[in-house]
Scaffold this active site. Structure first.
Site, PDB file in Angstrom:
ATOM      1  N   CYS A   1      11.025  -0.211  -6.384  1.00 40.19           N
ATOM      2  CA  CYS A   1      10.442   0.462  -7.559  1.00 40.19           C
ATOM      3  C   CYS A   1      11.450   0.489  -8.720  1.00 40.19           C
ATOM      4  O   CYS A   1      11.749  -0.553  -9.269  1.00 40.19           O
ATOM      5  CB  CYS A   1       9.962   1.859  -7.162  1.00 40.19           C
TER       6      CYS A   1
ATOM      7  N   GLU B   1       9.758   2.828   2.235  1.00 39.70           N
ATOM      8  CA  GLU B   1      10.337   4.045   2.846  1.00 39.70           C
ATOM      9  C   GLU B   1       9.322   5.189   2.909  1.00 39.70           C
ATOM     10  O   GLU B   1       9.517   6.149   3.619  1.00 39.70           O
ATOM     11  CB  GLU B   1      11.613   4.462   2.098  1.00 39.70           C
TER      12      GLU B   1
ATOM     13  N   HIS C   1       6.639   1.162  -2.041  1.00 43.46           N
ATOM     14  CA  HIS C   1       7.686   1.942  -1.374  1.00 43.46           C
ATOM     15  C   HIS C   1       7.596   1.822   0.153  1.00 43.46           C
ATOM     16  O   HIS C   1       6.867   2.592   0.776  1.00 43.46           O
ATOM     17  CB  HIS C   1       7.535   3.418  -1.745  1.00 43.46           C
TER      18      HIS C   1
END
Lengths: 237, 80
Positions: free
Chosen positions: A105, A215, A213
């Site tokens: 990002c 994560e 993302h």
């Protein structure tokens, strides 16, 4: 087979030959740094340290993570000021040595501004901040970041950005395609990105930037574990 | 000296903000607007009187930081 748990999560280290040391860079305004380190340590069972953006030594890390957030308040352009943080010289050298760099990002935006990846980010075509799960298509599994996926495989990951509208001129695009540098595409383009591009790598294939993302999609409680595929690829070097 | 710097998206790059503003203008009844391009305006107060040196400096600032030449172009004016 016994199943070990690290802090309540399955021990994924058993799938790896050796462990990878991650350095998660913290810029003023980073806000996904904790999430990244949490997943790397507690889900992936790897070593992961925070690295302050004023540090200049990354020599002890195998993989540097530039996390998401709003470094320097996104002032001027996203990533434009972070790109001149002292740590970025070390990131440049780290990449030149062939070690791994992943920008997620805002981290992707910083990599573009620094020239480590080609192209630039524009405001989303809708002019709206987009925050939702999207479906991605793996375009190439031939990289340290996607080797545990298959070409054509779908991954469900969340995006959260206002400037994810990837742009590259015709020449740069032709180059990306010729060298198989487009690793991820959106199945349903959320931001106007040229050719539905969601993630690209450099020519040497050791620097990877993506808007979604991983994560935030590495634990079942969060609705998807597809993000782990990216981290599993990295740790299976 | 004062430098006035204008940074705009290149003609070849779509400007979603400009487009939205153009649509708003036309829906408000303002006719005759063919295209809208949005950009940034930056003012620098510069020390020194060496005009040529200042110009060179400003160009370097634009290339390195103030504009992203992948998507943007820039121009400037200097006022004494």
């Amino acid at each position: 087979m016994s199943c070990f748990l690290i802090n309540g999560y399955p021990d994924t280290r058993s799938h790896t030959r050796f462990s990878v040391k991650f350095g998660v860079v913290v810029f003023p305004g980073s806000n996904c740094d904790e999430d990244c380190r949490h997943v790397l340590k507690n889900v992936m069972g790897q070593e992961a340290d925070f690295v302050w953006h004023k540090d200049r030594d990354l020599s002890r890390y195998d993989c540097v993570v530039l996390p998401g957030g709003f470094s320097y308040g996104d002032y001027l352009r996203t990533g434009a000021i972070a790109r001149f943080s002292p740590v970025m010289e070390a990131v440049q050298k780290h990449a030149e040595r062939g070690k791994l760099v992943i920008g997620i990002c805002n981290g992707f935006q910083i990599l573009l501004e620094s020239g480590l990846l080609p192209g630039a980010m524009l405001r989303n075509a809708s002019l709206k901040f987009v925050c939702k799960f999207v479906e991605l298509r793996v375009e190439s599994a031939d990289s340290a970041f996607t080797k545990k996926t298959k070409k054509g495989q779908r991954l469900r990951l969340p995006v959260a950005h206002g400037e994810g509208n990837y742009f590259a001129d015709d020449e740069a695009l032709a180059d990306l395609k010729k060298n198989d540098q487009i690793l991820l595409r959106y199945a349903d383009n959320p931001n106007g990105s040229v050719e539905d591009i969601a993630g690209i790598c450099n020519k040497k294939r050791n620097v990877f930037g993506l808007m979604p993302h991983p994560e935030r999609a590495s634990e079942r409680e969060l609705g998807s574990v597809d993000g782990r595929k990216i981290f599993e690829s990295i740790v299976s070097q | 000296m004062k430098a006035k710097i204008y940074v705009t998206l290149k003609k070849s790059v779509l400007d979603p903000q400009g487009k939205a503003v153009g649509q708003a203008l036309s829906s408000m009844g303002f006719g005759g607007v063919r295209d809208v391009r949005m950009g940034k305006y930056i003012e620098l107060e510069m020390n020194g009187a060496d005009r040529a040196g200042t110009e060179k400096n400003i160009k370097a600032m634009c290339e390195k930081l103030l504009a992203n030449t992948v998507i943007e172009e820039y121009r400037w004016e200097i006022q004494n």
